[in-house]
Design a protein around this motif. Sequence first.
Motif, short mmCIF file in Angstrom:
data_model
loop_
_atom_site.label_atom_id
_atom_site.label_comp_id
_atom_site.label_asym_id
_atom_site.label_seq_id
_atom_site.Cartn_x
_atom_site.Cartn_y
_atom_site.Cartn_z
N GLY A 13 -10.23 -3.61 -0.23
CA GLY A 13 -9.53 -4.50 0.71
C GLY A 13 -9.10 -5.77 0.00
O GLY A 13 -9.07 -6.85 0.59
N ILE A 18 -9.96 -12.02 2.65
CA ILE A 18 -11.25 -12.27 1.99
C ILE A 18 -11.36 -11.52 0.66
O ILE A 18 -11.81 -12.07 -0.35
CB ILE A 18 -12.40 -11.87 2.96
N GLY A 19 -10.93 -10.25 0.64
CA GLY A 19 -11.03 -9.44 -0.58
C GLY A 19 -10.16 -10.02 -1.69
O GLY A 19 -10.57 -10.06 -2.86
N VAL A 64 -10.74 3.80 1.76
CA VAL A 64 -12.21 3.84 1.72
C VAL A 64 -12.82 4.84 2.71
O VAL A 64 -13.99 5.17 2.61
CB VAL A 64 -12.85 2.45 1.94
N SER A 65 -12.01 5.31 3.65
CA SER A 65 -12.55 6.26 4.62
C SER A 65 -12.46 7.70 4.13
O SER A 65 -12.93 8.62 4.79
CB SER A 65 -11.84 6.11 5.97
N ASN A 90 -15.42 -4.33 1.13
CA ASN A 90 -14.90 -5.32 2.06
C ASN A 90 -13.77 -4.81 2.95
O ASN A 90 -13.46 -5.40 3.98
CB ASN A 90 -14.42 -6.51 1.20
N ALA A 91 -13.15 -3.68 2.58
CA ALA A 91 -11.99 -3.19 3.36
C ALA A 91 -12.39 -3.01 4.81
O ALA A 91 -13.48 -2.51 5.11
CB ALA A 91 -11.51 -1.86 2.79
N GLY A 92 -11.53 -3.44 5.71
CA GLY A 92 -11.85 -3.28 7.13
C GLY A 92 -10.65 -3.54 8.01
O GLY A 92 -9.65 -4.13 7.58
N ILE A 93 -10.76 -3.07 9.23
CA ILE A 93 -9.71 -3.30 10.23
C ILE A 93 -10.36 -3.84 11.51
O ILE A 93 -11.56 -3.65 11.73
CB ILE A 93 -8.91 -2.02 10.56
N SER A 143 -20.26 -9.08 9.34
CA SER A 143 -19.59 -10.08 10.17
C SER A 143 -20.64 -10.70 11.08
O SER A 143 -21.72 -10.10 11.29
CB SER A 143 -18.54 -9.37 11.04
N PRO A 186 -19.23 -13.16 7.78
CA PRO A 186 -18.33 -14.29 8.05
C PRO A 186 -18.18 -14.55 9.54
O PRO A 186 -18.25 -13.63 10.36
CB PRO A 186 -16.98 -13.83 7.47
N GLY A 187 -17.97 -15.84 9.86
CA GLY A 187 -17.49 -16.20 11.21
C GLY A 187 -16.00 -15.96 11.25
O GLY A 187 -15.50 -15.02 10.62
N VAL A 188 -15.27 -16.79 11.97
CA VAL A 188 -13.83 -16.57 12.08
C VAL A 188 -13.15 -17.21 10.86
O VAL A 188 -13.22 -18.42 10.66
CB VAL A 188 -13.25 -17.15 13.38
P1 NAD Z 1 -7.21 -8.57 6.03
O1 NAD Z 1 -6.51 -7.71 7.01
O2 NAD Z 1 -6.54 -9.79 5.51
O3 NAD Z 1 -7.68 -7.68 4.80
C1 NAD Z 1 -8.21 -6.41 4.94
C2 NAD Z 1 -7.71 -5.54 3.81
O4 NAD Z 1 -8.32 -4.24 3.94
C3 NAD Z 1 -6.19 -5.31 3.87
O5 NAD Z 1 -5.60 -5.61 2.62
C4 NAD Z 1 -6.05 -3.83 4.21
O6 NAD Z 1 -4.91 -3.21 3.65
C5 NAD Z 1 -7.34 -3.26 3.64
N1 NAD Z 1 -7.69 -1.98 4.27
C6 NAD Z 1 -7.66 -1.66 5.59
N2 NAD Z 1 -8.01 -0.38 5.78
C7 NAD Z 1 -8.29 0.12 4.54
C8 NAD Z 1 -8.72 1.39 4.07
N3 NAD Z 1 -8.92 2.43 4.91
N4 NAD Z 1 -8.92 1.55 2.75
C9 NAD Z 1 -8.70 0.52 1.88
N5 NAD Z 1 -8.28 -0.70 2.27
C10 NAD Z 1 -8.08 -0.89 3.58
O7 NAD Z 1 -8.57 -8.98 6.75
P2 NAD Z 1 -9.79 -9.89 6.28
O8 NAD Z 1 -10.01 -10.85 7.38
O9 NAD Z 1 -9.67 -10.36 4.90
O10 NAD Z 1 -10.96 -8.80 6.39
C11 NAD Z 1 -11.75 -8.40 5.29
C12 NAD Z 1 -13.11 -7.98 5.81
O11 NAD Z 1 -13.74 -9.11 6.41
C13 NAD Z 1 -13.08 -6.89 6.88
O12 NAD Z 1 -14.14 -5.99 6.66
C14 NAD Z 1 -13.30 -7.68 8.16
O13 NAD Z 1 -13.85 -6.88 9.17
C15 NAD Z 1 -14.24 -8.75 7.67
N6 NAD Z 1 -14.34 -9.94 8.50
C16 NAD Z 1 -13.26 -10.73 8.73
C17 NAD Z 1 -13.40 -11.87 9.51
C18 NAD Z 1 -12.25 -12.80 9.80
O14 NAD Z 1 -12.41 -13.66 10.68
N7 NAD Z 1 -11.12 -12.69 9.11
C19 NAD Z 1 -14.66 -12.19 10.04
C20 NAD Z 1 -15.74 -11.37 9.77
C21 NAD Z 1 -15.57 -10.24 8.99
#
Ligand code: NAD
Length: 252
Positions: A13, A18-19, A64-65, A90-93, A143, A186-188
């Motif tokens: 991610g 964050i990544g 990653v899935s 770290n990848a997530g949606i 999170s 992380p928080g928001v």
């Molecule tokens: P973001 O959308 O900016 O980044 C997420 C990245 O993950 C994207 O580049 C996306 O393309 C990639 N991704 C999504 N699905 C994927 C997959 N199947 N395989 C590989 N890559 C994939 O979001 P972010 O806020 O940077 O989130 C990063 C992590 O932090 C996530 O796990 C999210 O749940 C977690 N998080 C975010 C927050 C927040 O407030 N932003 C808070 C707590 C946790």
Amino acid sequence: MKGIDGKVALVTGAASGIGRSTALRFAEEGAKVVVSDLQVDAGQQVVAEIEDAGGEAVFIEADVSKESDVARLVDETVSAFGGLDFAHNNAGIEGKAGPMAEMELEDFQQVIDINLTGVFLSMKYEIPRLLERGGGAIVNTASVAGMTGGPSLSHYYAAKHGVIGLTRSAALEVATENVRVNAVCPGVIETPMIERFTQGDDEAKAGLLEDEPIGRLGKPEEIASAVVYLCSDDASFVTGHPMVIDGGYVVP
Ligand code: NAD
């Protein structure tokens, strides 16, 4: 930070948010970085930023899935840089929001597949490579949603609780083998995920801000520094720990 220079770090991610910040920070501290994501152009841009600053990085596309993608990602990391020392899974949606009674199974499963199974698959293939090196460190992105409940995103909250469970379990499995496994909560944090979630609605953003006692949202760099710290020798006695970085969001 101690013990990062010259090591190999894999970040999933890493094309955004964050990544991306973690990849840049690892490189700043002297690590060779594998930037992995589904977004190819944005991922290659992160590599270019690292190289422009004099660092070393490669981009590897992987979902990653998918087990075959994760296995290939870890193999290609080792081929690119000769081994693996650190991973930030770290990848997530955020998934499609809605109350549980109206949630489609397919939407629930997509979040679990990426946010939880993705972390399991990553650790499954990373741990043997860290053991081959004689040690290393993993940080998973959970999170504050892994510590609380919340309406409308039950899949996300469940997945993040699961990430903390996987982190604690993995930490115990490898505790005597010089591999540490921690999580960040992380928080928001101001990233594209939060932009999508609030859909440019100022009221929704103000609502998020109300949950942050510190009076502002977090920055991705503030999570990146915690991830790199947890991988560093400065955190040599820290394992199985879900580190909250949230401006006071979950203070009881
Ligand atoms: P973001 O959308 O900016 O980044 C997420 C990245 O993950 C994207 O580049 C996306 O393309 C990639 N991704 C999504 N699905 C994927 C997959 N199947 N395989 C590989 N890559 C994939 O979001 P972010 O806020 O940077 O989130 C990063 C992590 O932090 C996530 O796990 C999210 O749940 C977690 N998080 C975010 C927050 C927040 O407030 N932003 C808070 C707590 C946790």
